[in-house]
Write an enzyme that holds these catalytic residues in place. Structure first.
Site, PDB file in Angstrom:
ATOM      1  N   LYS A  46       0.624  -1.156   0.197  1.00  0.00           N
ATOM      2  CA  LYS A  46       0.067   0.157  -0.175  1.00  0.00           C
ATOM      3  C   LYS A  46       0.904   1.180  -0.317  1.00  0.00           C
ATOM      4  O   LYS A  46       0.271   2.080  -0.224  1.00  0.00           O
ATOM      5  CB  LYS A  46      -0.759   0.193   1.193  1.00  0.00           C
ATOM      6  N   GLY A  47       2.082   1.311   0.454  1.00  0.00           N
ATOM      7  CA  GLY A  47       2.990   2.458   0.700  1.00  0.00           C
ATOM      8  C   GLY A  47       3.037   3.138  -0.556  1.00  0.00           C
ATOM      9  O   GLY A  47       3.720   4.377   0.007  1.00  0.00           O
ATOM     10  N   GLU A 102       7.647   2.343  -6.042  1.00  0.00           N
ATOM     11  CA  GLU A 102       7.743   2.025  -5.010  1.00  0.00           C
ATOM     12  C   GLU A 102       7.687   3.028  -4.071  1.00  0.00           C
ATOM     13  O   GLU A 102       8.170   4.020  -3.879  1.00  0.00           O
ATOM     14  CB  GLU A 102       8.968   0.788  -4.897  1.00  0.00           C
ATOM     15  N   ASP A 103       7.344   2.909  -2.987  1.00  0.00           N
ATOM     16  CA  ASP A 103       7.457   3.583  -1.670  1.00  0.00           C
ATOM     17  C   ASP A 103       9.055   3.746  -1.400  1.00  0.00           C
ATOM     18  O   ASP A 103       9.560   4.916  -0.784  1.00  0.00           O
ATOM     19  CB  ASP A 103       6.488   2.882  -0.451  1.00  0.00           C
ATOM     20  N   ASP A 106      14.812  -1.001   0.027  1.00  0.00           N
ATOM     21  CA  ASP A 106      15.916  -0.741   0.954  1.00  0.00           C
ATOM     22  C   ASP A 106      16.803  -1.971   0.761  1.00  0.00           C
ATOM     23  O   ASP A 106      17.878  -1.367  -0.016  1.00  0.00           O
ATOM     24  CB  ASP A 106      14.512  -1.321   2.439  1.00  0.00           C
ATOM     25  N   PHE A 155      14.305   4.069  10.480  1.00  0.00           N
ATOM     26  CA  PHE A 155      13.692   3.722   9.753  1.00  0.00           C
ATOM     27  C   PHE A 155      12.333   4.924   9.540  1.00  0.00           C
ATOM     28  O   PHE A 155      12.470   6.385  10.742  1.00  0.00           O
ATOM     29  CB  PHE A 155      12.863   2.562  10.973  1.00  0.00           C
ATOM     30  N   ASP A 162       4.598   3.117   6.519  1.00  0.00           N
ATOM     31  CA  ASP A 162       4.223   2.880   7.539  1.00  0.00           C
ATOM     32  C   ASP A 162       4.534   2.465   8.924  1.00  0.00           C
ATOM     33  O   ASP A 162       5.524   2.091   8.771  1.00  0.00           O
ATOM     34  CB  ASP A 162       2.919   1.587   7.491  1.00  0.00           C
ATOM     35  N   ARG A 168       1.308   6.564   7.970  1.00  0.00           N
ATOM     36  CA  ARG A 168       0.947   5.500   6.423  1.00  0.00           C
ATOM     37  C   ARG A 168       0.617   7.831   5.705  1.00  0.00           C
ATOM     38  O   ARG A 168       0.414   8.040   4.376  1.00  0.00           O
ATOM     39  CB  ARG A 168      -0.088   5.321   5.534  1.00  0.00           C
TER      40      ARG A 168
HETATM   41  P1  IMP Z   1      12.809  -4.306   0.837  1.00  0.00           P
HETATM   42  O1  IMP Z   1      14.008  -3.455   0.033  1.00  0.00           O
HETATM   43  O2  IMP Z   1      12.568  -5.875  -0.349  1.00  0.00           O
HETATM   44  O3  IMP Z   1      14.237  -4.773   1.710  1.00  0.00           O
HETATM   45  O4  IMP Z   1      11.891  -3.966   1.419  1.00  0.00           O
HETATM   46  C1  IMP Z   1      10.810  -2.891   1.108  1.00  0.00           C
HETATM   47  C2  IMP Z   1       9.800  -2.477   1.751  1.00  0.00           C
HETATM   48  O5  IMP Z   1       9.833  -2.539   2.998  1.00  0.00           O
HETATM   49  C3  IMP Z   1       9.258  -1.502   1.417  1.00  0.00           C
HETATM   50  O6  IMP Z   1       8.632  -1.835  -0.026  1.00  0.00           O
HETATM   51  C4  IMP Z   1       8.354  -0.975   3.082  1.00  0.00           C
HETATM   52  O7  IMP Z   1       6.996  -1.543   2.533  1.00  0.00           O
HETATM   53  C5  IMP Z   1       9.258  -2.217   3.572  1.00  0.00           C
HETATM   54  N1  IMP Z   1      10.120  -0.910   4.990  1.00  0.00           N
HETATM   55  C6  IMP Z   1      11.109  -1.151   4.986  1.00  0.00           C
HETATM   56  N2  IMP Z   1      11.752   0.307   4.920  1.00  0.00           N
HETATM   57  C7  IMP Z   1      11.282   0.330   5.726  1.00  0.00           C
HETATM   58  C8  IMP Z   1      10.781   2.617   6.563  1.00  0.00           C
HETATM   59  O8  IMP Z   1      11.458   2.581   6.602  1.00  0.00           O
HETATM   60  N3  IMP Z   1       9.198   2.340   6.353  1.00  0.00           N
HETATM   61  C9  IMP Z   1       8.279   1.356   6.487  1.00  0.00           C
HETATM   62  N4  IMP Z   1       8.110   0.830   5.838  1.00  0.00           N
HETATM   63  C10 IMP Z   1       9.469   0.261   5.120  1.00  0.00           C
HETATM   64 MG    MG Z   2       5.617  -1.716   2.510  1.00  0.00          MG
END
Ligand code: IMP
Ligand code: MG
Length: 181
Positions: A46-47, A102-103, A106, A155, A162, A168
């Site tokens: 949803k981000g 993407e939101d 990471d 974070f 979220d 959010r």
């Molecule tokens: P990754 O790149 O697969 O590690 O995951 C990214 C996902 O982790 C994002 O789409 C977010 O949903 C969640 N996420 C990673 N860091 C944060 C943060 O700082 N705040 C909130 N959600 C996060």
């Molecule tokens: Mg997420």
């Protein structure tokens, strides 16, 4: 309005005004790159919803919008990186110029999975636009074509991001006091 949701906020990273200005600039860049094309925005629920709609309003080329939902989970040893599609797109992306929105990127596991999946559906082009990029935590290398902001290894919440599904709807992005485990 109660001030309670702000109790966990350590500091504001990007104000609503800064976010708006940056999205406007990024939209101009994307509009120029996609001149003469129709952009298929694919948002990851949803981000990315807040970012996607803000961006879309500043884009000049015609825009189509679709969403997909994912679940991420850890394997038995606790290693991250397992992702699956929980809600698929409504429409085919074959022949479309897809911009995956993407939101935050990471570790990169989510994005790698999504890119592999979408690439297999024969889009005309496939690019990535992320609101936030936390490059310092990247485990798998993934291509990021457009980013609004690079962020430190903390974070964050707000503008779609979220903490336990909350916050959010904050108009700004803030460092959250409780670090992700
Ligand atoms: P990754 O790149 O697969 O590690 O995951 C990214 C996902 O982790 C994002 O789409 C977010 O949903 C969640 N996420 C990673 N860091 C944060 C943060 O700082 N705040 C909130 N959600 C996060
Ligand atoms: Mg997420």
């Amino acid at each position: 309005m109660s001030g309670e949701p702000l109790a966990g906020v350590e500091r504001v990273l990007f104000t609503a005004e800064e976010i708006d200005a940056r999205i406007r600039a990024l939209a101009a860049e994307i509009s120029s790159d996609y001149r003469g094309k129709t952009i298929k925005l694919v948002g990851v629920l949803k981000g990315s919803v807040f970012f996607l709609t803000a961006l879309a309003r500043y884009l000049e080329p015609p825009v189509k919008i679709d969403f997909l939902g994912i679940s991420s989970f850890s394997n038995k040893s606790g290693a991250p990186g397992l992702v699956r599609i929980a809600k698929d797109l409504d429409e085919s992306i074959e022949g479309e110029d897809v911009l995956l929105v993407e939101d935050i990127v990471d570790t990169g596991f989510t994005l790698r999975y999504l890119l592999q999946t979408l690439a297999g559906r024969a889009p005309n082009s496939l690019a990535v636009c992320t609101f936030l990029d936390r490059n310092s935590r990247r485990i798998v290398q993934v291509p990021v074509d457009y980013r609004c902001f690079e962020i430190p290894d903390r974070f964050v919440v707000g503008f779609g991001l979220d903490y336990n599904q909350l916050h959010r709807n904050l108009g700004f992005v803030a460092v959250w006091k409780h670090e992700k485990s």
